[in-house]
Design an enzyme around this catalytic site. Sequence first.
Site, PDB file in Angstrom:
ATOM      1  N   TYR A 120     -10.717  14.950  -4.542  1.00 18.61           N
ATOM      2  CA  TYR A 120     -11.677  15.250  -5.559  1.00 18.61           C
ATOM      3  C   TYR A 120     -11.396  16.569  -6.033  1.00 18.61           C
ATOM      4  CZ  TYR A 120     -15.717  15.731  -8.407  1.00 18.61           C
ATOM      5  OH  TYR A 120     -17.001  15.901  -9.313  1.00 18.61           O
ATOM      6  N   ASP A 164      -9.965  11.070  -7.785  1.00 23.78           N
ATOM      7  CA  ASP A 164     -10.287  11.900  -8.979  1.00 23.78           C
ATOM      8  C   ASP A 164      -9.641  13.092  -9.092  1.00 23.78           C
ATOM      9  OD1 ASP A 164     -11.140  12.541 -11.412  1.00 23.78           O
ATOM     10  OD2 ASP A 164     -13.297  12.766 -10.630  1.00 23.78           O
ATOM     11  N   HIS A 187     -16.926   6.492 -13.733  1.00 26.21           N
ATOM     12  CA  HIS A 187     -15.336   6.046 -13.340  1.00 26.21           C
ATOM     13  C   HIS A 187     -15.578   4.462 -12.891  1.00 26.21           C
ATOM     14  CE1 HIS A 187     -13.991  10.274 -13.032  1.00 26.21           C
ATOM     15  NE2 HIS A 187     -15.159  10.438 -12.746  1.00 26.21           N
TER      16      HIS A 187
END
Length: 262
Positions: A107, A150, A253
């Site tokens: 992330y 991500d 998302h």
Amino acid sequence: MTFTLATWNINSVRLREGLVAQLMTDEAPDVLCLQECKSPLDKIPVATFQALGYTHMIGRGQKGYNGVAIFSKMPIEEVGAADYAGLGHARHIAGRLSNGVTVHNFYVPAGGDKPDREINDKFGQKLDYLTDMRDAFHAARPEKAILVGDLNIAPREDDVWDHKKLLKIVSHTPIEVEHLAQVQDSGAWVDVTRQDIPQGNLYSWWSYRAADWDTADKGRRLDHIWATSDIASAAHSSRVLRHVRGWEQPSDHAPVFATFDL
């Protein structure tokens, strides 16, 4: 063996426990990597996911922020959790599956609103994080590995709804794209999603600010699946589950999937 892997920024695993369970039930990936779990590990509803066959989990938790976890139907052994840029954030976990594949779940920091590290510390932290990723993969060249998460950067012109309008917007600025390319080059990573879907607009994130995200379709491809060059050719069936963005009380998302024959 064939296995399917998915990555999803869930934006609170506890708030969206039901959505995770629905994805596990409907799509049944063998490995599910979540980001932005926003929970200590001991508060994640593991029992719900175990009942659906996800009997193995590794992760790093953080109260209210960040957090990464890997849920797997196959045995997985934790092999690392790096604190790139020294932020003290739960942003990375790595595990080795029973088939010998190492999975890195990231992330990457979002970077704030202004693409200038002189006035925005968060943007500087993002660039430093990416630099540390680059250096780590350059020092220890990965093999038989998959990198997902991500990454908070949409690198290609067709990874955003309007390339020219977003050139000065965090997530698509040239300096971010260059930093991400250096990470990719340092590990000889192959963008599996674009290997399978080489042409056309492709997004995995749509802002909550849009009244009708689907019609407006002002998306960005921030979520990625990469593989090292030694196994990238074994990847196929890449897809973004756009419809999940339309579930009730969704994450902003959508999950990204890929299947590997190894």
